[in-house]
Design an enzyme around this catalytic site. Structure first.
Site, PDB file in Angstrom:
ATOM      1  CE1 TYR A  87      52.553  62.401  42.018  1.00  0.00           C
ATOM      2  CE2 TYR A  87      52.256  62.495  44.393  1.00  0.00           C
ATOM      3  CZ  TYR A  87      52.820  61.906  43.280  1.00  0.00           C
ATOM      4  OH  TYR A  87      53.638  60.812  43.426  1.00  0.00           O
ATOM      5  CB  SER A 134      51.135  59.098  45.820  1.00  0.00           C
ATOM      6  OG  SER A 134      51.403  60.008  46.866  1.00  0.00           O
ATOM      7  CE  LYS A 146      51.656  59.141  41.115  1.00  0.00           C
ATOM      8  NZ  LYS A 146      52.403  58.302  40.144  1.00  0.00           N
TER       9      LYS A 146
END
Length: 326
Positions: free
Chosen positions: A149, A126, A153
């Site tokens: 998050y 991402s 990633k």
């Protein structure tokens, strides 16, 4: 060819699975068996498709499910706990975003140790890995994630590279921007307002946007990202010096430009429908995206949406019928 998709019941996973039904070509081979993994599925699978309802955060259950399947030729790892939910539920996000990724990579290692071929491993990373961005972003911009998050990633990218170095997977990590337009149900993604803007204005309904009109972001249409994932499975990293982490080409635009594009495509009076009510946090996270250069991915053959009108048309396009090839 045995293809496995995690997160297969999600917005992106469903669209990708439609393109990979058994018998479809992908490069020089055809899909022979398709395994789909997610928490639950709304409908039964067709011939040659195995659905496994599984908690990706349950490492024991995931290892057992993988052991039941034939060797994997191609794996698309899309499952994740996204931004806002990952911030609120640390342990769940760690299990799904980190532990499950490790378990899937270990499956590739075990496959090679048993004398099999290393699976192609497409990891859905991402743009959240960038965090606070400099004045411009390109292939050399360092990753400085500001949310768990994005940190998860980035760790996944490092693991995919390391397992590829050892020959246990043939990995490629693709940094995906916002994907439009997501269904209205909430999944914890703080960027959901972008999809809402397109959907509501296209239908002629009023919409309050939580950014200023001049706020800039990056996004791509769902059909565009599906094509990019399929290309990620086919391209040879050796053609770009063995690089396995790529930021995908996408469009950069101001929110007002997106609203105007919706009006042009759908013929709705967006100036009368949209109200701007900036939220400082949303604007900081999604409204200050700088110019982006993705020379490495473009050299590898990846392409983004042609323009904003193409993005808007693709964002609300009906799913591709099963008869289309991959």
């Amino acid at each position: 060819m045995h293809v496995l998709i995690t997160g297969a019941a999600g917005f992106l996973g469903r669209a990708l699975a439609q393109r990979l039904m058994p018998g479809r070509p992908l490069g020089r081979r055809a899909v022979g068996q398709l395994t789909l993994m997610d928490l639950a599925f709304e409908r039964a699978a067709g011939a040659g498709v195995c659905q496994r309802a599984i908690d990706m955060g349950d490492a024991t259950a995931l290892r057992a499910a993988l052991a039941e399947r034939p060797p994997i030729d191609l794996l698309f790892h899309l499952a994740s706990v996204p931004g806002g939910t990952a911030e609120q539920h640390y342990e769940l996000a760690r299990r799904v975003n980190l532990d499950a990724t490790q378990t899937l990579l270990e499956q590739g290692r075990q496959q090679v140790v048993r004398g099999g071929a290393a699976p192609v491993f497409v990891f859905a990373s991402s743009i959240a890995v960038f965090g606070t961005m400099p004045a411009k972003v390109d292939d050399d911009t360092p990753a400085r994630p500001q949310l768990s998050y994005g940190a998860h990633k980035l760790v996944g990218e490092v693991l995919v590279n390391d397992f590829s170095r050892r020959g246990w997977v043939d990995g490629r990590s693709v940094r995906i921007p916002g994907v439009l337009a997501r269904p209205p149900e909430r999944t914890g993604q703080l960027s959901a307002f972008l999809s809402d803007l397109i959907r509501e204005l296209a239908a002629g309904r009023p919409f309050t946007c939580p950014t200023s009109p001049q706020a800039t972001t990056w996004a791509s249409s769902l059909p565009c990202v599906v094509e990019q994932l399929l290309h990620a499975a086919r391209f040879d990293p050796a053609l770009i010096g063995g690089e396995r982490v790529l930021t995908l080409p996408t469009l950069r635009f101001a929110m007002a430009e997106l609203a105007q594009a919706v009006g042009r495509v759908h013929g709705t009076p967006v100036d009368d429908l949209v109200r701007w009510a900036p939220d400082a946090r949303i604007e900081a996270l999604f409204g200050r995206f700088p110019p982006l250069r993705t020379a490495r991915a473009q050299a590898a053959g990846f392409r983004g949406d042609a323009d904003l009108e193409a993005l808007v048309r693709g964002a609300l396009a009906p799913p591709e019928p099963p008869g289309q090839g991959a």
